[in-house]
Structures are given as structure tokens and as C-alpha cells.
Design a protein around this motif. Sequence first.
Motif, PDB file in Angstrom:
ATOM      1  N   MET A   1       0.832  -1.208   0.000  1.00  0.00           N
ATOM      2  CA  MET A   1       0.000   0.000   0.000  1.00  0.00           C
ATOM      3  C   MET A   1       0.870   1.263   0.000  1.00  0.00           C
ATOM      4  O   MET A   1       0.587   2.216  -0.733  1.00  0.00           O
ATOM      5  N   ASP A   2       1.964   1.245   0.771  1.00  0.00           N
ATOM      6  CA  ASP A   2       2.871   2.405   0.778  1.00  0.00           C
ATOM      7  C   ASP A   2       3.549   2.577  -0.584  1.00  0.00           C
ATOM      8  O   ASP A   2       3.669   3.692  -1.111  1.00  0.00           O
ATOM      9  N   ARG A   3       4.007   1.465  -1.171  1.00  0.00           N
ATOM     10  CA  ARG A   3       4.697   1.551  -2.469  1.00  0.00           C
ATOM     11  C   ARG A   3       3.733   2.024  -3.559  1.00  0.00           C
ATOM     12  O   ARG A   3       4.114   2.789  -4.448  1.00  0.00           O
ATOM     13  N   THR A   4       2.464   1.560  -3.509  1.00  0.00           N
ATOM     14  CA  THR A   4       1.497   1.971  -4.525  1.00  0.00           C
ATOM     15  C   THR A   4       1.226   3.466  -4.446  1.00  0.00           C
ATOM     16  O   THR A   4       1.078   4.145  -5.466  1.00  0.00           O
ATOM     17  N   ALA A   5       1.186   3.988  -3.235  1.00  0.00           N
ATOM     18  CA  ALA A   5       0.971   5.429  -3.081  1.00  0.00           C
ATOM     19  C   ALA A   5       2.143   6.212  -3.679  1.00  0.00           C
ATOM     20  O   ALA A   5       1.946   7.225  -4.367  1.00  0.00           O
ATOM     21  N   GLU A   6       3.389   5.726  -3.457  1.00  0.00           N
ATOM     22  CA  GLU A   6       4.556   6.422  -4.013  1.00  0.00           C
ATOM     23  C   GLU A   6       4.541   6.335  -5.545  1.00  0.00           C
ATOM     24  O   GLU A   6       4.830   7.324  -6.241  1.00  0.00           O
ATOM     25  N   ASP A   7       4.220   5.135  -6.100  1.00  0.00           N
ATOM     26  CA  ASP A   7       4.180   4.984  -7.560  1.00  0.00           C
ATOM     27  C   ASP A   7       3.123   5.877  -8.182  1.00  0.00           C
ATOM     28  O   ASP A   7       3.312   6.425  -9.277  1.00  0.00           O
ATOM     29  N   THR A   8       1.984   6.029  -7.514  1.00  0.00           N
ATOM     30  CA  THR A   8       0.908   6.868  -8.057  1.00  0.00           C
ATOM     31  C   THR A   8       1.368   8.316  -8.171  1.00  0.00           C
ATOM     32  O   THR A   8       1.127   8.983  -9.190  1.00  0.00           O
ATOM     33  N   ALA A   9       2.059   8.817  -7.157  1.00  0.00           N
ATOM     34  CA  ALA A   9       2.531  10.196  -7.200  1.00  0.00           C
ATOM     35  C   ALA A   9       3.570  10.393  -8.305  1.00  0.00           C
ATOM     36  O   ALA A   9       3.529  11.373  -9.059  1.00  0.00           O
ATOM     37  N   ALA A  10       4.513   9.431  -8.409  1.00  0.00           N
ATOM     38  CA  ALA A  10       5.540   9.546  -9.451  1.00  0.00           C
ATOM     39  C   ALA A  10       4.936   9.466 -10.843  1.00  0.00           C
ATOM     40  O   ALA A  10       5.330  10.198 -11.764  1.00  0.00           O
ATOM     41  N   CYS A  11       3.970   8.585 -11.035  1.00  0.00           N
ATOM     42  CA  CYS A  11       3.344   8.427 -12.350  1.00  0.00           C
ATOM     43  C   CYS A  11       2.547   9.672 -12.725  1.00  0.00           C
ATOM     44  O   CYS A  11       2.514  10.064 -13.894  1.00  0.00           O
ATOM     45  N   ARG A  12       1.928  10.289 -11.739  1.00  0.00           N
ATOM     46  CA  ARG A  12       1.159  11.506 -12.029  1.00  0.00           C
ATOM     47  C   ARG A  12       2.096  12.627 -12.499  1.00  0.00           C
ATOM     48  O   ARG A  12       1.798  13.353 -13.451  1.00  0.00           O
ATOM     49  N   ASP A  13       3.287  12.723 -11.857  1.00  0.00           N
ATOM     50  CA  ASP A  13       4.268  13.734 -12.284  1.00  0.00           C
ATOM     51  C   ASP A  13       4.779  13.436 -13.701  1.00  0.00           C
ATOM     52  O   ASP A  13       4.938  14.341 -14.528  1.00  0.00           O
ATOM     53  N   GLU A  14       5.069  12.132 -13.988  1.00  0.00           N
ATOM     54  CA  GLU A  14       5.573  11.749 -15.317  1.00  0.00           C
ATOM     55  C   GLU A  14       4.520  12.037 -16.401  1.00  0.00           C
ATOM     56  O   GLU A  14       4.856  12.508 -17.498  1.00  0.00           O
ATOM     57  N   ALA A  15       3.263  11.761 -16.115  1.00  0.00           N
ATOM     58  CA  ALA A  15       2.209  12.022 -17.092  1.00  0.00           C
ATOM     59  C   ALA A  15       2.093  13.517 -17.390  1.00  0.00           C
ATOM     60  O   ALA A  15       1.913  13.922 -18.541  1.00  0.00           O
ATOM     61  N   ALA A  16       2.226  14.330 -16.373  1.00  0.00           N
ATOM     62  CA  ALA A  16       2.154  15.777 -16.597  1.00  0.00           C
ATOM     63  C   ALA A  16       3.330  16.258 -17.457  1.00  0.00           C
ATOM     64  O   ALA A  16       3.179  17.076 -18.368  1.00  0.00           O
ATOM     65  N   ARG A  17       4.548  15.709 -17.188  1.00  0.00           N
ATOM     66  CA  ARG A  17       5.711  16.127 -17.964  1.00  0.00           C
ATOM     67  C   ARG A  17       5.582  15.703 -19.428  1.00  0.00           C
ATOM     68  O   ARG A  17       5.881  16.458 -20.353  1.00  0.00           O
ATOM     69  N   LEU A  18       5.111  14.465 -19.659  1.00  0.00           N
ATOM     70  CA  LEU A  18       4.956  13.967 -21.031  1.00  0.00           C
ATOM     71  C   LEU A  18       3.907  14.771 -21.792  1.00  0.00           C
ATOM     72  O   LEU A  18       4.073  15.063 -22.984  1.00  0.00           O
ATOM     73  N   GLN A  19       2.822  15.113 -21.125  1.00  0.00           N
ATOM     74  CA  GLN A  19       1.780  15.898 -21.786  1.00  0.00           C
ATOM     75  C   GLN A  19       2.306  17.275 -22.182  1.00  0.00           C
ATOM     76  O   GLN A  19       2.004  17.791 -23.263  1.00  0.00           O
TER      77      GLN A  19
END
Length: 1020
Positions: free
Chosen positions: A423-441
Motif C-alpha cells: 500500500m505504501d509503495r502503490t501510493a509512491e508509484d501513483t505520485a511519481a506516475c502523475r508527475d511523469e504524465a504531466a511532464r509527457l503531456q
Amino acid sequence: MRIHRLEIQAFGPFAGRQQIDFDELSAQGLFLLNGQTGAGKTSILDAVCFALYGSVPGARQSGKRLRSDHAEAATAPEVVCEFSARGRRFEVTRSPQWDRPSARSGKGTAVQQAQTLLRERIGGAWVEKSARNDEAATELSEVLGMSLDQFTKVVLLPQGEFAAFLRADAKERRPLLQRLFNTQRFEAVEQALAADAGVAKVEYDQALAAVGLLLRAAREEAGRHLAQDQLPDDSVDGAGLLGELQEAVAALAADAAARAADGAEELARLRAEAAAQERRIADHAELGTLEELEDKRRTNEPVYRQLAEDLQAHRRAELLAAPIRHRDQAAAAAGQAAGTAQRLAEAAAAHPLYGDYGTELPAPAAAGEAAERLAAVLAEAADRAGTQLGRVQALLPEEERLQALEASEAELEAGLLRLATQMDRTAEDTAACRDEAARLQEDLQSRQAEAGDLPALERRVAEAEAVAGVVAEHTACTTELAAAAGARDEAKALQLDLKERWLHLLQQRLDNAAAELASRLEAGAPCPVCGSEEHPAPAGAGAGRLVGEDEETAARQEHSEAESRLAQAQQECGRLEARLAALAARGGETPAAEARAAVDRAGAELDAARQAALERGQLESAAAAAAARLEELGRQAAALDVDHAAAGTELKAVREQRGQLGNRLAALAPTGSTLSAHAEALSGLVAALGEAVRALDASRHAADALEHSADELAGAIAGSAFDGEEQARAALLSAADLAAAQLAVEEHTLLGQRVQLLRDSEPVRRARADRAAGQLPPDADAAAALRSRTEELDEAVRDLQVRSGVLQASDRQLQSYGPRLAEATGVLDAARERFDRIQSVAETVRGLGENERKMTLTTYVLAARLEQIAAAASERLGTMTDGRYTLVHDDSKSGNKKSGLGLHVNDGWTGQRRDTATLSGGESFMASLALALGLADVVQAEAGGVDIETLFVDEGFGSLDEQALEQVMDALEGLRDGGRVVGLVSHVPEMKLRIPAQLRVAKGRQGSSVELVLGEPAGV
């Protein structure tokens, strides 16, 4: 081809859009293109070439930026040219590759690839034909019918180049003419014929080598038997030489066969006499052997009689051996069983749990009532322990259930910990993925990558790889040739080794010919030499091993096969040499590094273009993947929350069940142990007690068996010839003594049989008859002397027979060369005829051999074109010079140089022909201008009769005097006939006065501009 309109934007020195209406100039027929130096007169001509061919002429293309430095940063360079050709009207718009400002943040630049748009006017409207660079280039090439090189010599007439062409020698004129008239096909014919001649030469050399190889083999074969002065002279032809060798060797073979037959007859007589003497000596030796054996048998008779008696006593005692052995075995088994039973009983009583279920053991006893009491005590203890074991085993499933609950509890606790971590790792991955998606867009919105001209780049790569392929094939062929040469050398070395081995075996066969004949003798079969059916003393091998005819023949065959393989290897080398010559003719000798560098450069440009085309797709794919990843992470987080709550509930229930069951089983297991361990200990006690009871039963059975075997032994001794057991044991022999006695008796019997056979044999009877008649054995020295004479004659006859066989084999070998020589000679004649024919043609087209002018085929074609150019130019030059000068093509030789591309000028005033370098500056200008116009006419005809309605003449008028200028202008005025428009590029002031229609180019700090000035048409 007529140019109607030209538009230029951000190209060369022109910053803004400049428009030139050539249709307005066409009404004037002759116009002047003038302007200051560097204003952009030549750039207008460059724009025409770029629009039609996508490139600019000659050296101006190398390293030059086509886009104007004066234009605004965002203004695209562009050239538009409207022209008509072959009855059709086209408009081509081209933009070269340039660096445009980046659209992302206004910083930096991005490469804008070259673009082309081709349109055709059909039915009053413009119809798009193609927007691809490669397709438009193909369409324009078909319409114009000329290459860029030809266009610049036909439409754009650069006087500097033609002045150099006028003064050049034949070697310097050749490259220009080759570019204009595309003589590659004739060069290909020259190269193909040269390659064919090379192949024919290799085939001829191979055929000649094959004939020579056969003749050398025949000479070597005959040379083994003939002296050097007996061999035919080399001047004799092949068939005659082979015939003389065959006759000489056949005569030697016949003589050797006759001598061998005479020697064999004398050898048979000596062998018969020696055999009779050897037989009498052997008979008397056999009689002596009989007398020795009779004495030996009489001496040893008492010893063998005693051994026979001992063997009879042993056979009687063998009847008691089995009962004695059975009694001894039963005694040993009874003692061993009693000890085992006592040991196992004591071991069972020593078990830690025995005191809980059994009583103290009685005193040790091997049999009787004491043993029975011991067995009863142990059986009773086993029953009590077994009962207890059954009760404990019934409780074992409950203990296993408790262990399963404990394991489940530990697993659930670990699972809860893992779920929390996830659960802790999933929360960290979600935040990182949200940042990566914003940068790619953000990158996707700001980046617009354009694809390059991939088809053109791919064609360049294919062309470069084709050249590299030829180079690689040439390199591989060179390697194959080196390997083939190595194989040829190895085949030659092997052929020499096999020849040496064959000759060595042949010599060994000669040395051991008698032994070879002896190896073929069979008992009862007549000797092939003497005819006798008895073979008392066959010859043995002398020095070295015995070599048979099959082995010698096989060695000869291996040598012959090695010669054939050598010929094949030489033929393969010739084939590869011809192939290498053909590859070299196709450019295979180009340095590999240069060819590879061209491939690498083209590949790098293609990779860069492909990368540019893929960037946008990669960003879009990455952004889509990031969005999908965010959605997936949300689903994972929700699922983990549900799993964590369920795992906590299940853990609580398992803990309650484990506590209840543990309390219930704690009272049942012994202190400090588990139920399973206690069950295992009880099982061990029960097993030990059962094993001890079984051992006591076995001990009682062994005692009964001992008593029975003792009774059987006593009964057997009472019924035998022996007084007791000891007397029977003494009569038995050991295995070694028994075997020795039997062997000695058998040897004595065999000795008697041998003595009897010798007494009855024929040799002994003959020897006793000789002794009775008083005849002594033959003298050994006389027999040895006769045997020595026989051996000497045998060796001589053997040498004669082997030599006869070798000569006959050589005769057969030479006879076999006849058909092969006839076939090889036929192949040689055909190869010589083909080589002479092809070589003659190849040398003729290459300017060699009987070609008196030393002119190649390509030069011949170019000379014909140059002759046409000179004729067309002379018409213009005669007009410019009042008929004084004409240009003449000269195909005569100069010293040892090849002829074909000479050019001279005829002076009508003097009637002399002289070199073009003797013309003055003005005369050279008029001659080069005439040459350029003549070349334009010839190339126009070569291009399929394309009409050239627009011409440009570049510079050179300043070298003319007033009269010459007048004559040149008259000639140029003649070019307007038929509606042709001619543009002159010049700085000469008088030209500005003479030509009212002008296209003026002015330069400024903001870029150059074009102005069209029109006057009255010429002749009005």
C-alpha cells in the motif's frame, strides 16, 4: 523547353519575394542580365536549376547555404518556376532544407526538411501531380529529358568552362563529354569484353596445363624405366611423344617377362632337389625324438601308478564330504543364532521406556525352558507397549491440526505486513506516475517533430550498400582465391608425398617379391613357379614389411587421384582469378573503408530522419502508457485496502482456534516432548521387543538343525569303508593336489599315445629302413649350400617378376593416357580458338592490338559526338568571324598517345590548321561561345529533340573589340529565330546600350532585388 515565370523568396541574396516574368522578355527575344558584382545574377540561374533539379550547378552546390541570411528568421526559402516542355505546362515549387525557429518555447531551431510541389496546367486549371521529392524528380527528369549536367551546358552556357574545354587536351575533354553523353554502356562493353577475354585466357591456360600435365605424367612414368638419352625429344608433338614412350616401355616389359620365365624354370629344379634332402633329414630327426620319449615313459611309470591309487581313495572319501560339511555349517549357525538372540534381548531391555511396560529379564540361556521364559517376558512387554502406542497414535491428527493453525497464524501476520508495504509503495508509484504524465503531456504539446525525405535517403543508402556489396564481394573473392591457392599448394604437396609413398612401396615389393609369391601358396595346390604341390620352405619377408600387389596398386591409384585433385585445384584458382577480374571491372577495387564510409554517412542521415519521424509517436505512446498506468495504480490501491481488512479478520479467528486446541493437547503429551516424538519412541520399543522374540525362535530352530545333521553324519560313516571321521578327512585331497594329480596322469597317458603315433608314422618307418640298409642322414653342409643357391636364384627370379609386373603396369598406365590426351587436346584447340577470337575483339575495343589509331570504343563514340559538336559550332563561328575560322575534330595519333578527341581550328585566311591555344582572347571567346552553342544543339538532339527556347550566356564579352562584338551579337540575334529568348550575363557598358530589354539585379543591406526594364524589341 521555355521558362515562363520565376519567383524567388529567401533564396541566396534575395530576402523578399522576387518575381521575374520571362514571357515579357520573350517578346524582346534578347535581354541582358546585369548588376553589380555579388548582387545575385548567378543566383537567378541557381534558382532555375534548383527549381527543376533540386540542386545547384557544380561547385556552387558544395557547402553553400541556399537560404538567404537577409530574410526574416521565420520566412521559408522558396523557388517557384513555371515552364513548358513537350507541349505541356508545369509549375514546380521547391523549398530547401533549413533551420526554422522552434515552436516549443521560441528558443532554438528545428530542421525543416526539403519540400517539393509539382503541378500541371490541364484544361485551364492547375492539377497537383506530386508532393514527394522523389516522385517530382522522376516526373521532371522524364519531361526535361536532360540531367543537371546537360542542362547547365545546354541552357546555361558558362563561357569559362568552354574556354577551358577549347584549350584542353584529349585527356581533359574526355570527362566532360562522358558526363554529357552517358557513355557508361560503352565502357561496360569494354569491361565485359576484357573480363570475357580474361576468362577465356584462364580457360586456355587451364587446357594447356592439362595437356602438359598428361605429357609430364607420361614422361615421368616412362622415365622410371628409360635412360635420359632414350626419351624422345621435346620437339615431338603430344601424340607422337606418347606413342614413342608407349613403344619403348612395351618392349622393355616383353623382355622382362621372358627373362622371368627362364629363371622360374631353373628355380623349380633346384627347389625339388633341396626338398628331397630336407625330407630325409627330417625323417631321421623324427626317429630320434621317438627314442627319447620311450626312455622318458619307462623312467616315470612308478610315480604315475601311485598317483592313480591316491585319486581312487579321494573319490571314495568324496561320498562323506557333504555330510561333514552340513554338520559343520549347522554348528556354526546354532552358535551365531544364540548370540544374536541374547544381544537383541539385552538391547530391548536397555530401551528408556522398557521399565514402564516390562519386567526384569531371566538369566541368559541358549535353549530349553530358560529361553522360552525369556521369550514370554519379552512378548508380554511388547503387548503392553503396543496398546499404549495405539492410544497415542490416535491423538496425532489433533497435534498436526495445531501445527497447521500455528503456521497459518504466522503466514497471515506476514501477509498483513506485505500488504501494508504494498500500500505504501502503490501510493509512491501513483505520485511519481502523475508527475511523469504531466511532464509527457507538456512535452507532447510543445514538440512537433517532422519526418525527413525518407525515400530519397533510403535510395542513397541502397546505392551506397550496392557499392559496398561489390567491394565486399571483391574482398571475399580475394580471400577465396588465397584459400584456393593454398589448397592448390596443399594438393601439390600431397601429390608429391603420395608419389614418394608409392615409389617406396614399389621398392619394398621388389625387395620382397619371393615372399609375395610364397604368401599366395596353398597346401595341395601347385606352385606357380615350380609346379610342385609341396611347399616345404616358403620364403619369408626380408628387410622391411611384405607389400602386396593390391597395396602397391592402391598407392598408385591414390597418387593418380591426387594428380586429378591438383588439376581441379588449379582450375578453381583460374576460375576465381577470372571472377576477380570481372569484379574489379565493376569497381570492386574501391577501398573498403571509402565504400563503408559512404554507407555509414548515408545510414546516419537516414537514421536521423527516421528518429525525427518517430519522436512524436514515441511521446504520444508514452503519454498514453502513463495514463493507463495511473488508472491501474488506482485499482490496485482499492484492492489492497480490501485485502488488508479481510486478512486482519481471518488472523483473529485463527488465533482463537489455536489457543483452544493447544490447551486440550498440553495434558496428553509427556513433559518436554510432543505426541509425535512419544509415538516414535514407543514404536522403537515395540520393534526392538518383536525383533528379540523372533531371534529367540530362530535360535531354537538352529539347535534342532544341528542335532539332525550330527545324526546323519554318524550314519554315513558307519556305512563307508573308513573307520572314522578323521580317516575320511585324511583321504580327501585339496583342490590344488587333486588338479596336479589329474594333470600328471593325463600327461602320462598322452605321452604313451604320442609314442604309439610316432612308431606308426611314415617318416619313422623310412628312417628305420635307411638305418637297416646302412644309409646315413644327408650332410647338413651340403644341404645348406644347396638351400643357399636356391635362395639366391629365388631372389633373382623375384626381382625379374616384380620388374616385369611394374613394366606391365607402366605400359597399361601409358596406354590409358591416349584417350585422355586426345580429349584434352580437343579442349585445348577449342579454348585457343575462343581465346584468340575474344582477345582480338577485346583489344580492338580497348585501342590495342590491330587497332591502328589506338582508339577505344568509348573514345570512338565520344569522337563521333565531338565531330558533331565541331560541325555545329563551326556554323556559329563562321558567322562570328566572317568565315575565317572553323573548328575541326582531329582523330590522328600524337606519338604513342591514343587518338580520338583532338580539336583544332582551321584558319581560312592562311589555309592552315592550328592549335586552338593560338587564338587570341577575343577569338577564344567567340570559339568557346560557338562551341557551347554547338554542344547545346548536339545535346538537345541527344535528349530526344527537346526544344530549347530559353538560353543564358554567362560573361566573356569584355574581351571582344567593336567589330567582333558586332559579329557575336549578330550570331546571338540569329538564336532568336523561331521564338527563342536569349539572356546575356555581362558587365560590358556597351551591352547595356545595345540591348534595351534588361533584367537588373541590385544589392542592398536588406538583400538584393530584381527590376525588369523593357525597351523596344530588337529590329523595330
